[in-house]
Every structure is written in C-alpha cells, then in structure tokens.
Design a protein around this motif. Sequence first.
Motif, PDB file in Angstrom:
ATOM      1  N   HIS A  70      13.324   3.528  -1.608  1.00 14.16           N
ATOM      2  CA  HIS A  70      14.677   4.136  -1.743  1.00 14.16           C
ATOM      3  C   HIS A  70      15.350   3.668  -3.208  1.00 14.16           C
ATOM      4  CE1 HIS A  70      15.406  -0.271  -1.010  1.00 14.16           C
ATOM      5  NE2 HIS A  70      16.948  -0.143  -1.158  1.00 14.16           N
ATOM      6  N   ARG A  98      -0.489   5.625  -3.985  1.00 21.00           N
ATOM      7  CA  ARG A  98      -0.041   4.812  -2.817  1.00 21.00           C
ATOM      8  C   ARG A  98       1.917   4.646  -3.465  1.00 21.00           C
ATOM      9  NH1 ARG A  98      -2.832   4.435   1.741  1.00 21.00           N
ATOM     10  NH2 ARG A  98      -0.670   3.948   3.157  1.00 21.00           N
ATOM     11  N   LEU A 108       5.276   4.426   3.582  1.00 25.59           N
ATOM     12  CA  LEU A 108       3.987   4.650   5.484  1.00 25.59           C
ATOM     13  C   LEU A 108       2.863   3.208   5.023  1.00 25.59           C
ATOM     14  CD1 LEU A 108       3.133   5.951   7.452  1.00 25.59           C
ATOM     15  CD2 LEU A 108       1.082   6.325   7.070  1.00 25.59           C
ATOM     16  N   SER A 109       3.386   2.451   5.884  1.00 22.36           N
ATOM     17  CA  SER A 109       2.960   0.718   5.974  1.00 22.36           C
ATOM     18  C   SER A 109       2.972   0.626   7.761  1.00 22.36           C
ATOM     19  CB  SER A 109       4.220  -0.491   5.844  1.00 22.36           C
ATOM     20  OG  SER A 109       4.229  -0.038   4.875  1.00 22.36           O
ATOM     21  N   ASP A 131       4.676  -5.504   3.463  1.00 25.89           N
ATOM     22  CA  ASP A 131       5.336  -4.656   1.736  1.00 25.89           C
ATOM     23  C   ASP A 131       6.698  -3.642   1.700  1.00 25.89           C
ATOM     24  OD1 ASP A 131       4.445  -2.092   3.254  1.00 25.89           O
ATOM     25  OD2 ASP A 131       3.212  -1.312   1.517  1.00 25.89           O
ATOM     26  N   THR A 136      15.166  -1.478   3.163  1.00 29.05           N
ATOM     27  CA  THR A 136      14.732  -0.444   3.318  1.00 29.05           C
ATOM     28  C   THR A 136      15.124   0.296   4.484  1.00 29.05           C
ATOM     29  OG1 THR A 136      12.897  -0.543   1.834  1.00 29.05           O
ATOM     30  CG2 THR A 136      11.991   0.421   3.769  1.00 29.05           C
TER      31      THR A 136
HETATM   32  N1  SAH Z   1       2.385   1.264   2.021  1.00 28.64           N
HETATM   33  C1  SAH Z   1       3.599   1.861   1.371  1.00 28.64           C
HETATM   34  C2  SAH Z   1       3.290   1.286   0.218  1.00 28.64           C
HETATM   35  C3  SAH Z   1       2.921   0.452  -0.866  1.00 28.64           C
HETATM   36  S1  SAH Z   1       3.684   0.637  -1.900  1.00 28.64           S
HETATM   37  C4  SAH Z   1       2.709   2.675   1.193  1.00 28.64           C
HETATM   38  O1  SAH Z   1       1.438   3.053   1.064  1.00 28.64           O
HETATM   39  O2  SAH Z   1       3.370   4.222   1.095  1.00 28.64           O
HETATM   40  C5  SAH Z   1       4.070  -1.025  -2.134  1.00 28.64           C
HETATM   41  C6  SAH Z   1       5.213  -0.988  -3.489  1.00 28.64           C
HETATM   42  O3  SAH Z   1       6.136  -0.755  -2.820  1.00 28.64           O
HETATM   43  C7  SAH Z   1       5.107  -3.024  -3.030  1.00 28.64           C
HETATM   44  O4  SAH Z   1       4.740  -3.256  -4.356  1.00 28.64           O
HETATM   45  C8  SAH Z   1       6.908  -2.309  -3.305  1.00 28.64           C
HETATM   46  O5  SAH Z   1       7.163  -3.031  -4.971  1.00 28.64           O
HETATM   47  C9  SAH Z   1       7.492  -1.146  -3.051  1.00 28.64           C
HETATM   48  N2  SAH Z   1       8.366  -0.895  -2.316  1.00 28.64           N
HETATM   49  C10 SAH Z   1       9.018  -1.378  -1.404  1.00 28.64           C
HETATM   50  N3  SAH Z   1      10.158  -1.023  -0.514  1.00 28.64           N
HETATM   51  C11 SAH Z   1      10.346  -0.195  -1.779  1.00 28.64           C
HETATM   52  C12 SAH Z   1      11.018   0.767  -1.566  1.00 28.64           C
HETATM   53  N4  SAH Z   1      12.451   0.486  -0.463  1.00 28.64           N
HETATM   54  N5  SAH Z   1      11.948   1.148  -2.769  1.00 28.64           N
HETATM   55  C13 SAH Z   1      11.329   1.249  -3.913  1.00 28.64           C
HETATM   56  N6  SAH Z   1      10.083  -0.035  -3.411  1.00 28.64           N
HETATM   57  C14 SAH Z   1       9.727   0.002  -2.777  1.00 28.64           C
END
Ligand code: SAH
Length: 240
Positions: A70, A98, A108-109, A131, A136
Amino acid sequence: MIEFSSQIISPISSIGIIHSCYPEKFGIPRQPGLVKSSSGRLELFPPWNREEMIKGLDVFSHIWIQFLFHEAVAEGWRPTVRPPWLGGQKRVGIFASRSPHRPNHLGLSVVRLTGIRKEKKGLFLEIAEIDLLDKTPVVDIKPYIPYSDSVPGASDGFIPPPESVRREVVFAEAAAQSCSEYEQRTGRRLRSLIAETLGQDPRPASQRHQTREYGMTLWDVNVRWQALGERFLVLLIGEE
Ligand code: SAH
C-alpha cells in the motif's frame, strides 16, 4: 464477436490488515524468513473474520499471505528496477524482481503461523519471520504446502544467499541496558529483533560505504546505530 479485454478482472478487497513490528519501511527485511524474531498479527475483517473461514489452518506451520504494497501505490509502477542484490547498479525487469513498484502492487510472503487468537476485538493470526509493513492490507491467505511450494535444487537466479550479506551487530552499554528493560516490561524480544534486522544490512546499496548514523523504528522504539568497520554498533534505544 468474442472480445478479450485485459482490463476485466474480478474486484479485490482486503480481508484483513497486518499489525507488524515494522512501523516504517526502512529496516524491513528484503524477504520473509530472514529475521526470525520479527513478528506481528494478521487481523481479519468482517465478514471474513468468521472462525469457520480459518478452520483447519492451525495445523499448518506456515502460510502464504498475499497483500497490497500500500505504501508503494502512490509511487506508481516501473518497467525496470535496480534490485539491492545487484549492488543497486544493474537493472532488471519488474517481473524479474520482487519490487513493490509493480503493476497492481501485489506482494506475496510465506510466514510462520505461530497461533490463532479469538479476542473480543476480533480474530487474529499470530505470525512471525515477516517482511511486512505495519497496516499492510491483506487480500488472501493460503496454507504453505512444502511438497509443492518448495522446489529443491531451484536456481537462486541473481539473488545471493542471505548469509553472504550478514553483518555482526554489537550493542553499546546504554543500548543493551534499555533493551533488557524494554524486554522485561513488554515481553518482546527486542534485542534479537534489532540484531537480526540490522544483521541483514538494511542500508540502500548506494550507502554501503558510509559510516553515518542511522535511525530505525521497531515496534514503538527508536534505534540509533552506525557502521563500525564491518560491524554495526547500536548506540541508543529510545521509546517514542
Ligand atoms: N515477500 C514479498 C515482499 C518482497 S519486497 C514479495 O516477494 O512479494 C520486501 C520489501 O517490501 C520490504 O523491504 C519493505 O520495504 C517493502 N514493503 C513491505 N510491506 C510494504 C507495504 N505495505 N507497502 C510498501 N512496501 C512494503
């Protein structure tokens, strides 16, 4: 005539929200699983907070969380990004990354499921090794299925194994003292959260050679730290 439209998708609404130890973006690990002491809660919203909707989930150790980045939505999307893994120099396609700056801003986590709590205030999934930024929005939850979700021998691509960037973290006397006071009062494992979070070097790739002082917030605590050669020194810990 049959029309195919790339614009038609089913509407998505958030089913819940994350309460996280990370109230700001700086410091959040680059993937889940890197900081074992990180934790939070996933609060389900009505009408998705009915216990029957998570019936059977408690026997899984890990879950997938699909969420909205977001805090990246207002920044828009980019066709290419410079992943921190490549020293912030080389560009790759957004779909080879990512990065939060993607079309639709979906994340996606896989996180550890440590408990399920039914409280007066609502229904909560206790989660760890996250993470995720505080507040969120969550759009879906699924159990993690090891036999198909983990692929032995899969290629890491250009992403180095996390051990290769890990830093040693030391605490100044005053910081160590404040940490143990906070731990006794709140029951939160602050010291290991700080050590593991800093241990994965949260600095942007462009600042890896600087020695300036940094601030980072974990839970309701301000942490001041700086690089000291190859190690990181935690200088001070103050509550907000
Ligand atoms: N595991 C997830 C996120 C990877 S990126 C994926 O692969 O899709 C990880 C980064 O996303 C973190 O270092 C943080 O800075 C950022 N992040 C986490 N939640 C967030 C949010 N709600 N809005 C914006 N950035 C976010």
